[in-house]
Write an enzyme that holds these catalytic residues in place. Structure first.
Site, PDB file in Angstrom:
ATOM      1  N   HIS A 172       0.820  -1.207   0.000  1.00 53.00           N
ATOM      2  CA  HIS A 172       0.000   0.000   0.000  1.00 53.00           C
ATOM      3  C   HIS A 172       0.861   1.267   0.000  1.00 53.00           C
ATOM      4  CE1 HIS A 172      -3.486   2.453   1.796  1.00 53.00           C
ATOM      5  NE2 HIS A 172      -3.931   1.977   0.655  1.00 53.00           N
ATOM      6  N   LYS A 174       3.364   4.438  -1.003  1.00 56.42           N
ATOM      7  CA  LYS A 174       3.358   5.391  -2.103  1.00 56.42           C
ATOM      8  C   LYS A 174       4.593   6.289  -2.016  1.00 56.42           C
ATOM      9  CE  LYS A 174      -1.442   4.927  -1.657  1.00 56.42           C
ATOM     10  NZ  LYS A 174      -2.087   4.152  -0.618  1.00 56.42           N
ATOM     11  N   ASP A 179      15.834  11.763  -9.149  1.00 56.88           N
ATOM     12  CA  ASP A 179      17.263  12.079  -9.071  1.00 56.88           C
ATOM     13  C   ASP A 179      17.817  11.981  -7.651  1.00 56.88           C
ATOM     14  OD1 ASP A 179      17.432  12.376 -11.768  1.00 56.88           O
ATOM     15  OD2 ASP A 179      17.486  14.564 -11.785  1.00 56.88           O
ATOM     16  N   HIS A 410      -9.817  10.605   1.543  1.00 52.05           N
ATOM     17  CA  HIS A 410      -8.810   9.574   1.296  1.00 52.05           C
ATOM     18  C   HIS A 410      -7.522   9.846   2.083  1.00 52.05           C
ATOM     19  CE1 HIS A 410      -5.950   7.029  -1.073  1.00 52.05           C
ATOM     20  NE2 HIS A 410      -6.993   6.224  -1.070  1.00 52.05           N
ATOM     21  N   LYS A 412      -4.694  10.328   4.985  1.00 53.25           N
ATOM     22  CA  LYS A 412      -4.304   9.521   6.145  1.00 53.25           C
ATOM     23  C   LYS A 412      -3.246  10.309   6.914  1.00 53.25           C
ATOM     24  CE  LYS A 412      -4.595   6.326   2.414  1.00 53.25           C
ATOM     25  NZ  LYS A 412      -5.993   6.239   2.377  1.00 53.25           N
ATOM     26  N   ASP A 417      -0.114  15.897  20.101  1.00 54.49           N
ATOM     27  CA  ASP A 417       0.207  17.042  20.971  1.00 54.49           C
ATOM     28  C   ASP A 417       0.673  18.261  20.188  1.00 54.49           C
ATOM     29  OD1 ASP A 417      -0.554  15.823  23.289  1.00 54.49           O
ATOM     30  OD2 ASP A 417       1.469  15.326  23.964  1.00 54.49           O
TER      31      ASP A 417
END
Length: 510
Positions: A172, A174, A179, A410, A412, A417
């Site tokens: 999952h 990403k 470079d 979508h 996440k 704190d």
């Protein structure tokens, strides 16, 4: 005769579960020695920028949550690339944005850029021929994570059942690194719905552009996945290379109604990236990721590294934990941990999709089955409205928002704190905790954490979300002085489907 029939049935079942599988159980890659990074336009740009900055932390970040910015950053990096592009995604759609990005990668490869693409198999959708054709380019290499041996039809999914403990584990993660200098990490996949371009559904999402020392960690993570024994060259999956990539020929850059033209040329891309650097914040940051292949692939009861880190950050919190997750499911152990915090006076606030904004009723059913438990443990819940004002702010185009086009969450993200901000691929659900591989960018910086906390709380306010509370033992939804005693803006059949799904033992797999 009976024995013979039984043997035939057994042979048929073996065939069904293995299909025409010819894939080896694992791959052994020849590991190439790490080379030194060559100077590039991007490295010179960052080196020059650093000289103008006072001595400080070694990583710079820029958070963004609009589709145009996310697509513009990736395009600008491709156009400026001179040596390498390393890409890792769960989903890469064959839609307007997905095809256009692919076409620009081919152009970069034509000028000598070495391109490596790592995709999960679960959403490949029988595109083996296209990917094999791209892989045939001398400068492009594509690998697929944990592929299912049977490639199509019912046999493919029966194959999953035949090796469920392994094939249910998906990549999952990403990342998009160019470079060895810049990287984009976070929650977005590649597809129109993640870039505010879809006419069916668009998502509020978030990722981060980073440069500096943390990029080395992102590259290390990519290398571990690239060389893992569950990483298969795409040409092993049975696709056939064709002579031409006609589907990618002559594509124009996607158009946004009220945003500037995307930086699809080198000079524009260079100027665009230079302007972004002035907006970046220098922070302490680290990149945390799960092992590509678990030590014990049959053990699905042990939280993975990313889950353990988030638990530790929550335990260290004294005041507040803010969570933002498309899918939100905690098990009994996690709920007990969270209750310990709320009893200590730590405020826990979680934003997720409502049934009306969720793209998957199955995933919502898992959350709905735990919703009352969460409220009883002291967790404050907020559910995104499909007609949230956040959509127009992001898309600048009402035709991309509800009621014309569906809109959901979508992103996440989490803030602890108001000192530590975390952005990544990790949904706060059991699949991310126990099954999928995930990655997290952990940012230790008061200013960045405060800014992200404010963004999450803005999404929680009554213009954008319903707040949930227990009244006489039953869940009620509140907004603008109004109260609902069932899921707002849904119909009876949707609610019945959700309740039925809650009866099934699928909570961990949602």
């Amino acid at each position: 005769m009976l024995v013979t029939q039984r043997n035939i049935v057994v042979m048929l079942l073996v065939f069904v579960f293995t299909g025409c599988a010819s894939l080896p159980e694992e791959i052994k890659h020849s590991i190439e020695p790490k080379g030194t990074l060559s100077a590039s336009t991007l490295s010179k740009l960052t080196d020059t920028y650093r000289l103008t900055q006072p001595k400080q932390e070694t990583t710079a970040v820029l958070l963004q949550d609009t589709g145009w910015s996310a697509l513009a950053q990736r395009l600008a990096l491709i156009e400026t690339a001179e040596h390498s592009i390393d890409i890792q995604y769960y989903i890469w759609n064959s839609d307007v944005s997905g095809q256009y990005l692919a076409s620009r990668l081919v152009v970069a490869a034509d000028r000598g850029v070495q391109i490596r693409v790592m995709l999960d198999d679960i959403n490949l959708n029988e595109r083996e021929d296209l990917l094999t054709t791209l892989d045939a380019h001398p400068q492009i290499e594509i690998r697929i994570f944990n592929p299912i041996p049977s490639r199509s039809g019912a046999t493919k999914w029966l194959n999953v059942l035949g090796d469920f403990s392994r094939l249910n584990r998906r990549m999952h993660n990403k990342s998009f690194t160019v470079d060895g200098v810049f990287s984009v990490v976070g929650g977005r996949n590649i597809g129109d719905e993640y870039f505010d371009l879809s006419d069916e559904i668009n998502f509020r999402d978030r990722d981060a552009l980073v440069m500096g020392s943390v990029v080395t960690d992102i590259q290390t993570s990519f290398g571990e996945y690239w060389n893992s024994r569950w990483s298969y060259p795409v040409n092993l999956l049975g696709g056939e290379a064709v002579a031409e990539l006609s589907v990618l020929d002559g594509l124009s850059a996607p158009q946004y109604k009220h945003y500037p033209t995307l930086p699809a040329e080198k000079e524009l891309a260079h100027a665009f990236l230079k302007g972004l650097m002035d907006k970046m914040s220098w922070v302490n940051a680290r990149f945390v990721y799960d092992r590509p292949v678990p030590v014990d692939e049959n053990n699905t009861s042990k939280p993975k590294a990313t889950a353990r880190l988030l638990t530790e950050l929550a335990r260290q919190s004294n005041r507040e934990v803010l969570l933002e997750s498309a899918y939100l499911i905690f098990d009994d152990n996690q709920l007990d941990e969270l209750q310990i915090l709320t009893r200590k006076g730590v405020q826990i606030k979680a934003l997720t999709n409502s049934m009306a904004s969720n793209d998957l009723v199955t995933n919502h059913s898992g959350y709905a089955g735990r919703r009352e438990d969460m409220l009883e443990k002291g967790i404050q819940l907020f559910e995104l409205k499909p007609d949230t004002t956040l959509c127009e702010e992001s898309t600048r185009d009402l035709s991309k928002c509800a009621p014309t086009t569906a809109y959901g969450l979508h992103a996440k993200s989490s803030v602890f704190d108001r000192k530590v901000a975390v952005i990544g691929s990790f949904n706060f659900n059991l699949r991310s905790t126990y099954l999928n591989t995930e990655s997290l960018l952990v940012i230790e910086n008061h200013s960045v954490a405060e800014s992200l906390a404010n963004e999450i709380e803005l999404a929680m306010n009554e213009r954008n979300s319903w707040s949930l509370k227990l009244f006489k033992g039953k869940i009620h939804w509140y907004s603008g002085g109004k109260t609902w005693d069932s899921e707002p803006e849904t119909n009876l059949s949707e609610r019945i489907k959700s309740r039925f799904l809650q009866l099934l033992p699928i909570e961990k797999y949602l």
